[in-house]
Design an enzyme around this catalytic site. Structure first.
Site, mmCIF file in Angstrom:
data_model
loop_
_atom_site.group_PDB
_atom_site.id
_atom_site.type_symbol
_atom_site.label_atom_id
_atom_site.label_comp_id
_atom_site.label_asym_id
_atom_site.label_seq_id
_atom_site.Cartn_x
_atom_site.Cartn_y
_atom_site.Cartn_z
ATOM 1 N N ASP A 453 -7.072 -9.671 -30.578
ATOM 2 C CA ASP A 453 -7.216 -8.642 -30.005
ATOM 3 C C ASP A 453 -8.794 -8.207 -29.968
ATOM 4 O O ASP A 453 -9.555 -8.828 -30.215
ATOM 5 C CB ASP A 453 -6.521 -7.566 -31.054
ATOM 6 C CG ASP A 453 -6.358 -6.149 -30.543
ATOM 7 O OD1 ASP A 453 -6.417 -6.228 -29.232
ATOM 8 O OD2 ASP A 453 -6.253 -5.211 -31.446
ATOM 9 N N GLU A 456 -11.665 -7.671 -24.997
ATOM 10 C CA GLU A 456 -11.996 -7.373 -23.497
ATOM 11 C C GLU A 456 -13.413 -7.793 -23.239
ATOM 12 O O GLU A 456 -14.064 -8.124 -22.238
ATOM 13 C CB GLU A 456 -11.692 -6.016 -23.173
ATOM 14 C CG GLU A 456 -10.399 -5.509 -23.118
ATOM 15 C CD GLU A 456 -9.722 -5.799 -24.642
ATOM 16 O OE1 GLU A 456 -10.461 -5.277 -25.466
ATOM 17 O OE2 GLU A 456 -8.747 -6.186 -24.644
ATOM 18 N N ASP A 541 -1.711 -1.587 -25.635
ATOM 19 C CA ASP A 541 -1.451 -0.289 -26.092
ATOM 20 C C ASP A 541 -0.502 0.468 -25.033
ATOM 21 O O ASP A 541 -1.132 1.237 -24.251
ATOM 22 C CB ASP A 541 -2.357 0.576 -26.777
ATOM 23 C CG ASP A 541 -3.241 -0.266 -27.767
ATOM 24 O OD1 ASP A 541 -2.770 -1.379 -28.321
ATOM 25 O OD2 ASP A 541 -4.259 0.040 -28.287
#
Ligand code: GLC
Length: 850
Positions: A453, A456, A541
């Site tokens: 996670d 990015e 999300d």
């Protein structure tokens, strides 16, 4: 006509640094043999007015590839008379025509790339130009402000429209010349693809920016960027009779204007001066998709148990809370195969640690869950806590493994643990170091996989600065240096979009090292094209909204179309509160997601299946049992896809019925594998829905009622009560299924995804019950499947690859071949006798017309 400038030196183009696709990284990948080498067809130098472009045209792994890059130091466009002018590659053959074919009319204008004699006709005219980045962005700005959202509300500013954002960010680089590409689109062409963007299946009329972004707001059409960048597009024109597949291999920020500002053009603006463009053409979407799939190679097949149900929450805060959740699954007789741990299992959000008080060292929990046949999968974030007393940080620092700011010191951002540094995954040595950390963490704790996670990468202080340096490019010239137009690759902004994939690659190797004989399980939030070879993804999300559920279908279909194989979205939604009805419909859709995970955030109410009352619980149990019953079908379909034998698991109707234009934009129904057509309910209070059934004979899976559409596709109105999702099966289909244990039963039996003793094959007769039995199978049905392979193996090793490749005896795996013989379903088995079922029940289904 102006002949071009300098001799081309394509070998000096450092394109490689801007490209994610590096074969050495993919050694582990299996796949059909494709042309691994590159055959060079032409080299050329093009005068684009404001700059000169070197271009190499070659065949690479079966696709046409154009490497293009602006030549350093020539930004004046005055080099026209020098040197060799229209040099063509010596290997090129027809290459010389390429150069003279370029015309530079006006410096601001596009240079067209007319048909070259030897170049197969793509059907689309491509033109190029070189333009200062600042100018290109200015041109994009007014278009952004015409967003439909702003027009409609008059108040809401779509993201990225604040005007100051791009200006500030690109300050130093505004003068840099970049390459811009323009494709003239046929009037009727549909545009599919672009990985994870939020928009209808046909993206024509939208514009997006690929820039991996951590933004938890709802993923609808107003979003320009989501977590992932997969620059793959499919352009399909019925009028012209072709489908084109394009892969724009460039990991810097890139703007895709898909006939948004100019209805007849696709304009690609990467914030870079070099890229590789791969092109392939076919008649249909499926053909082109398969070529791209072959180009990327084999896909990541998860262990079979990972195809069971996953439960997650941010966060189960202690071992005892996890035990309670698991007991509740048991008490409610619900199957569960994987339990996820979110960030609170860590010690102060430090990767590769366990909270000593709440989780011990993890081993006990792993053991407790394994006894019930449940796998444990913890989260690992990209950022490492800056903490002198933290060993992973210390090792990373000593090894030079963190991204550096301009002052040469590790850049410090802010994520869950507070001050955070970022592993420099561009460096091979950092990937090796990370793999070792993963290996030791997995070996010590015994966890079954990893969930990646914040890669990015996320930073609560805003995007990572563009100028961060990677050790991999230490000697590469800085961008300010005008000689360095090819320095694409030296700064963070140039490879930002592949950070998540590089992290996945490193993690994959760590898992492999920890358990060389098992298939690694991992999935990631961020990714770039090609990720499927070693990791899956989830859509990040989402919000518990009906609109978000509806959007998931096009999202997952497109990710799958662009090659991602192991994928899913948070069932029930991540943010906000999920209602009982929304949970049911989301779970029904989730039954078809390879990654079937219920996950929600810290502030939302608990959303485990028993949290919505008895009636909902029963429906959710029915969904879960359905999933486990058809697990062998899912597993077979995924294995076939991985081995390059199949189309993606989720297929658009357009892909399966290329001759039926009515299928082109259907996005509320899809094929699940080759034999099932799924029509999920995506709106509240809906108890019946219209389903378009393409040409063929269809069985409704629920009651085996038959819909005869052999004369042609038609829409039907179909019941869709709350407790079921309409599924249709093709006549002739041979679908393997496993029976569920009788309830009440022990957790081990219920949770297990191991191969049972018996298999039930559902054989859907290729004809109607009342039709003449003597008619041959092919005459009776338009959709009859001739044969189907069913894989049997331990579920987590590699023997299946051999079994598929050889379709013969291998140790540890076997293949059933199911087929029709004179109207009767039958089978053969080859492979390891130990893997054989004790019994195969064949149920012949001969339906009556509805
Ligand atoms: C991110 C992830 C989410 C996770 C949360 C806490 O928002 O997308 O899935 O629960 O971080 O780790």
């Amino acid at each position: 006509m102006k002949e071009t400038a300098k001799a081309c030196k394509p070998d000096t183009m450092q394109l490689e640094s801007a490209i994610f696709w590096r074969e050495k990284d993919f050694e582990t990948k299996q796949g059909p043999s494709v042309d691994a080498g590159a055959k060079i067809w032409a080299d050329a130098v093009l005068d684009l007015g404001q700059a000169t472009c070197a271009l190499r045209w070659k065949l690479h792994r079966g696709l046409q590839c154009f490497e293009m890059g602006l030549i350093p130091g020539d930004t004046s466009g005055t080099g026209s008379d020098s040197e060799a002018g229209s040099k063509s590659g010596s290997e090129a053959g027809s290459g010389s025509t390429a150069v003279s074919a370029f015309e530079s009319k006006d410096r601001k204008n596009w240079s067209s790339l007319p048909e070259l004699e030897s170049r197969p006709n793509w059907g689309l005219a491509l033109s190029l130009r070189s333009v200062p980045l600042g100018e290109a962005l200015k041109e994009l700005e007014p278009k952004r402000q015409r967003s439909w959202l702003q027009e409609q509300s008059g108040t809401v500013q779509p993201e990225g429209c604040q005007g100051d954002e791009p200006e500030k960010k690109i300050d130093g680089a505004r003068q840099k010349q970049i390459l811009q590409l323009r494709f003239a689109l046929p009037e009727d062409a549909k545009i599919y693809g672009l990985g994870d963007v939020a928009a209808p299946l046909n993206r024509r009329g939208y514009s997006f920016t690929l820039w991996n972004t951590d933004d938890p707001s709802v993923q609808l059409e107003h979003r320009r960027s989501l977590y992932k960048s997969i620059p793959i597009l499919f352009i399909h024109s019925r009028q012209e009779g072709f489908c084109l597949g394009l892969f724009f291999d460039q990991s810097a920020r890139a703007h895709f204007d898909l006939a948004f500002s100019d209805r007849e053009a696709l304009i690609y603006t990467p914030e870079a001066s070099a890229l590789r463009l791969y092109v392939t053409k076919g008649r249909h979407l499926s053909e082109v998709q398969q070529r791209l799939a072959h180009f990327f190679g084999g896909r990541h097949l998860p262990a079979r148990r990972m195809l069971g149900f996953h439960q997650s929450r941010w966060s189960y805060a202690s071992q005892s809370e996890v035990s309670q959740v698991v007991s509740a699954f048991d008490r409610h007789q619900l199957p569960l195969s994987v339990l996820h741990l979110d960030i609170d299992y860590m010690d102060g959000f430090r990767d590769f640690t366990w909270h000593p008080k709440h989780f011990g060292d993890g081993q006990k929990l792993v053991h407790e869950l394994e006894e019930k046949e449940i796998a444990l999968v913890p989260i690992i974030d990209a950022g490492i806590k800056q903490d002198e007393a933290y060993e992973v940080y210390q090792r990373g620092l000593t090894g030079g493994h963190f991204l550096k700011a301009e002052d040469g010191q590790p850049y410090v951002g802010w994520v869950w643990p507070g001050h955070t540094v970022y592993p420099d995954f561009e460096q091979k040595k950092t990937r090796d170091w990370w793999a070792k950390e993963v290996e030791s963490f997995v070996q010590k704790s015994g966890v079954s996989g990893i969930w990646l996670d914040m890669n990015e990468p996320a930073n609560f202080n805003g995007d990572l600065p563009d100028e961060l340096r990677s050790g991999a490019y230490e000697n590469a010239p800085l961008e300010q240096n005008t000689e360095a137009v090819f320095a694409d690759g030296s700064l963070h902004k140039d490879w930002h979009n592949r950070y998540g994939s590089q992290m996945s690659l490193a993690t994959y190797h760590g898992l492999q090292q920890a358990r060389p004989n098992q298939r690694p399980f991992l999935f990631s939030r961020a990714c770039y094209a090609g990720q499927q070879a070693y990791a899956g993804v989830w859509t990040g999300d989402s919000i518990s909204l009906w609109a978000a559920l509806r959007a998931q279908v096009a999202q997952l279909l497109t990710l799958n179309l662009c090659g991602i194989h192991l994928l899913g979205g948070d069932i029930g939604g991540f943010g906000g509160q999920c209602t009982a009805e929304l949970m049911i419909r989301w779970m029904q859709l989730g039954c078809f997601m390879p990654l079937m995970r219920n996950h929600t955030e810290i502030n939302s109410a608990y959303q485990e299946p028993w949290c919505f009352g008895q009636e909902t619980l029963e429906i959710l149990r029915k969904c879960l049992n359905w999933r486990y019953r058809f697990l062998p079908y899912l597993y077979d379909e995924m294995a076939a896809v991985e081995l390059g034998e199949g189309l993606p698991l989720w297929r658009t109707l357009a892909m399966m019925h290329p001759d039926d234009a009515r299928c082109d934009e259907i996005q509320d129904a899809f094929y699940f594998g080759s034999q099932m057509l799924v029509a999920p309910v995506l709106d509240p209070a809906v108890r019946e829905r219209v389903v378009y059934l393409p040409q063929g004979l269809w069985y409704r899976l629920e009651d085996f009622k038959v819909f005869d559409c052999r004369e042609g596709g038609r829409s039907i109105l179909c019941e869709a009560n709350l407790d079921h999702c309409p599924i249709f099966v093709k006549a002739g289909a041979l679908i393997p299924s496993w029976s569920r244990p009788q309830e009440p039963c022990r957790a081990q039996e219920r949770n297990s995804c191991d191969q049972p003793k018996e298999l039930t094959l559902l054989a859907f007769a290729p004809h109607l019950a009342q039709e003449d039995e003597k008619v041959s199978v092919t005459e009776k049905s338009l959709t009859c499947e001739e044969e189907r392979f069913h894989l049997v193996d331990a579920g987590d090793g590699f023997a299946y690859r051999e079994a598929f490749a050889q379709k013969s005896a291998v140790q540890g795996a076997g293949l059933y071949r199911f087929y029709w013989q004179e109207g009767e379903p039958t089978y053969q088995y080859t492979g390891d006798p130990k893997q054989q079922y004790e019994k195969v029940n064949i149920v012949l289904i001969e339906g009556d017309e509805a």
